[in-house]
Design a protein around this motif. Structure first.
Motif, mmCIF file in Angstrom:
data_model
loop_
_atom_site.group_PDB
_atom_site.id
_atom_site.type_symbol
_atom_site.label_atom_id
_atom_site.label_comp_id
_atom_site.label_asym_id
_atom_site.label_seq_id
_atom_site.Cartn_x
_atom_site.Cartn_y
_atom_site.Cartn_z
ATOM 1 N N UNK A 1 2.242 11.822 -0.598
ATOM 2 C CA UNK A 1 1.981 10.386 -0.535
ATOM 3 C C UNK A 1 1.249 10.026 0.753
ATOM 4 N N UNK A 2 1.661 10.647 1.841
ATOM 5 C CA UNK A 2 1.009 10.404 3.138
ATOM 6 C C UNK A 2 -0.466 10.794 3.075
ATOM 7 N N UNK A 3 -0.730 11.962 2.502
ATOM 8 C CA UNK A 3 -2.110 12.433 2.377
ATOM 9 C C UNK A 3 -2.929 11.523 1.466
ATOM 10 N N UNK A 4 -2.324 11.030 0.394
ATOM 11 C CA UNK A 4 -3.027 10.134 -0.515
ATOM 12 C C UNK A 4 -3.471 8.864 0.204
ATOM 13 N N UNK A 5 -2.568 8.243 0.943
ATOM 14 C CA UNK A 5 -2.922 7.011 1.665
ATOM 15 C C UNK A 5 -3.930 7.277 2.773
ATOM 16 N N UNK A 6 -3.768 8.399 3.464
ATOM 17 C CA UNK A 6 -4.671 8.726 4.576
ATOM 18 C C UNK A 6 -6.026 9.204 4.081
ATOM 19 N N UNK A 7 -6.039 10.196 3.185
ATOM 20 C CA UNK A 7 -7.290 10.872 2.822
ATOM 21 C C UNK A 7 -8.053 10.195 1.691
ATOM 22 N N UNK A 8 -7.336 9.640 0.722
ATOM 23 C CA UNK A 8 -8.006 9.013 -0.420
ATOM 24 C C UNK A 8 -8.262 7.534 -0.163
#
Length: 134
Positions: A18-25
């Motif tokens: 979830x963290x990567x989704x908000x940060x990267x996407x």
């Protein structure tokens, strides 16, 4: 009594994903994970220009977020948090009006290091509300 919207909290199964989704996407500024053993959660904050999104994952087997995810396996919105100028006065006013608090009834220190209380969702249209001292 309530002030600005402090955050919307979303329960997630996989905090790293979830963290990567908000940060990267989505391109958002995302904090490092923070364990809050007293609340049984690990949190990450997504900072937006006008508020925050709090991503919550269970910390331990007795976590209230773990129980939420058992009922909602895909995760979802867990609560909304409003700021109040005086948490004690807000609590007293709510109790006098018949609203129910979750937990011990006394403000606890939340993820931002400020006192918080949670209001029973059955008293607020099915929505779990957190109040945080501004």
């Amino acid at each position: 009594m309530i002030g600005r919207l402090n955050h919307v909290a979303i329960a997630v199964k996989d905090l790293a994903a979830a963290r990567a989704l908000y940060r990267d996407v989505l391109g958002a500024a995302v904090s490092e994970p923070q364990d809050l053993p007293a609340h049984g959660v690990t949190v990450v904050f997504v900072t937006l220009p006008n508020t925050k999104v709090e991503l919550l994952a269970p910390l331990g087997t007795a976590s209230p977020i773990g129980r939420f995810l058992e009922r909602n396996p895909d995760g979802g919105i867990h609560h909304i948090c409003y700021e109040v100028p005086d948490i004690g006065a807000a609590r007293d006013r709510l109790l006098a009006s018949g609203a129910r608090l979750l937990g011990p009834g006394e403000p606890q220190i939340g993820a931002h290091g400020k006192p918080v209380v949670f209001l029973h969702p059955k008293d607020f249209g099915g929505v779990l509300i957190e109040l945080e001292q501004a």
